[in-house]
Scaffold this motif. Structure first.
Motif, PDB file in Angstrom:
ATOM      1  N   GLN A 127       0.800  -1.190  -0.133  1.00  0.00           N
ATOM      2  CA  GLN A 127      -0.018  -0.052   0.263  1.00  0.00           C
ATOM      3  C   GLN A 127       0.906   1.131  -0.086  1.00  0.00           C
ATOM      4  O   GLN A 127       1.766   1.373   0.798  1.00  0.00           O
ATOM      5  N   TYR A 128       0.573   1.999  -0.821  1.00  0.00           N
ATOM      6  CA  TYR A 128       1.502   3.238  -1.130  1.00  0.00           C
ATOM      7  C   TYR A 128       0.920   4.337   0.123  1.00  0.00           C
ATOM      8  O   TYR A 128      -0.212   4.458   0.560  1.00  0.00           O
ATOM      9  N   GLY A 129       2.221   4.854   0.771  1.00  0.00           N
ATOM     10  CA  GLY A 129       1.645   5.702   2.017  1.00  0.00           C
ATOM     11  C   GLY A 129       2.025   7.236   1.656  1.00  0.00           C
ATOM     12  O   GLY A 129       1.927   8.128   2.941  1.00  0.00           O
ATOM     13  N   GLY A 130       2.434   7.936   0.544  1.00  0.00           N
ATOM     14  CA  GLY A 130       2.696   9.118   0.360  1.00  0.00           C
ATOM     15  C   GLY A 130       4.029   9.385   0.523  1.00  0.00           C
ATOM     16  O   GLY A 130       4.987   8.385   0.561  1.00  0.00           O
TER      17      GLY A 130
ATOM     18  N   ASP B 245      -5.710  27.168  10.137  1.00  0.00           N
ATOM     19  CA  ASP B 245      -6.292  26.544   9.138  1.00  0.00           C
ATOM     20  C   ASP B 245      -5.585  26.373   7.903  1.00  0.00           C
ATOM     21  O   ASP B 245      -5.314  25.309   7.335  1.00  0.00           O
ATOM     22  N   GLN B 246      -4.841  27.547   7.391  1.00  0.00           N
ATOM     23  CA  GLN B 246      -3.995  27.302   6.372  1.00  0.00           C
ATOM     24  C   GLN B 246      -2.587  26.659   6.573  1.00  0.00           C
ATOM     25  O   GLN B 246      -2.513  25.588   5.781  1.00  0.00           O
ATOM     26  N   GLU B 247      -1.894  26.761   7.666  1.00  0.00           N
ATOM     27  CA  GLU B 247      -0.837  25.801   7.957  1.00  0.00           C
ATOM     28  C   GLU B 247      -1.085  24.477   8.394  1.00  0.00           C
ATOM     29  O   GLU B 247      -0.555  23.440   7.768  1.00  0.00           O
TER      30      GLU B 247
ATOM     31  N   LEU C 162      -1.513  18.800   5.489  1.00  0.00           N
ATOM     32  CA  LEU C 162      -2.294  17.837   5.092  1.00  0.00           C
ATOM     33  C   LEU C 162      -1.919  17.262   3.616  1.00  0.00           C
ATOM     34  O   LEU C 162      -2.275  16.245   3.280  1.00  0.00           O
ATOM     35  N   PHE C 163      -2.126  18.509   2.900  1.00  0.00           N
ATOM     36  CA  PHE C 163      -2.359  18.370   1.413  1.00  0.00           C
ATOM     37  C   PHE C 163      -1.446  18.911   0.597  1.00  0.00           C
ATOM     38  O   PHE C 163      -1.321  18.169  -0.401  1.00  0.00           O
TER      39      PHE C 163
END
Length: 95
Positions: free
Chosen positions: A18-21, A36-38, A43-44
């Motif tokens: 499984q690929y995990g990033g 929220d921006q940080e 996360l993304f």
């Protein structure tokens, strides 16, 4: 199909994994203090290079352990495999 060498079990077909990033993305020291921006950036937002990239993979159909792979994102060639906690090998331009 890729043949990925698990550092614990040896070479296995990619369907066992499984690929995990992206690898080596540090968790924030105090997530409650992030804006929220940080938090969104943690996360993304990831590197997306053409070429070598350190990635996390899990051997889900085998030993179930996580490890790191340095893979060329253009050719899919695997340049190195190493265990979690080990230092990434110095291979030209690894991110």
């Amino acid at each position: 199909m890729l043949l990925i060498e698990c550092p614990y079990c040896g070479p296995r077909d990619e369907t066992e994994y499984q690929y995990g990033g992206e690898a080596h993305v540090p968790y924030p020291e105090d997530p409650s203090r992030l804006s929220d921006q940080e938090w969104a950036e943690y996360l993304f937002y990831r590197n997306n290079p053409k070429g070598l990239l350190a990635e996390r993979w899990a051997h889900t159909a085998g030993c179930r352990r996580w490890f790191n792979v340095v893979r060329n994102t253009v050719t899919y060639e695997i340049a190195a495999v190493y265990r979690m906690g080990e230092t990434a090998p110095q291979i030209g331009g690894v991110r």
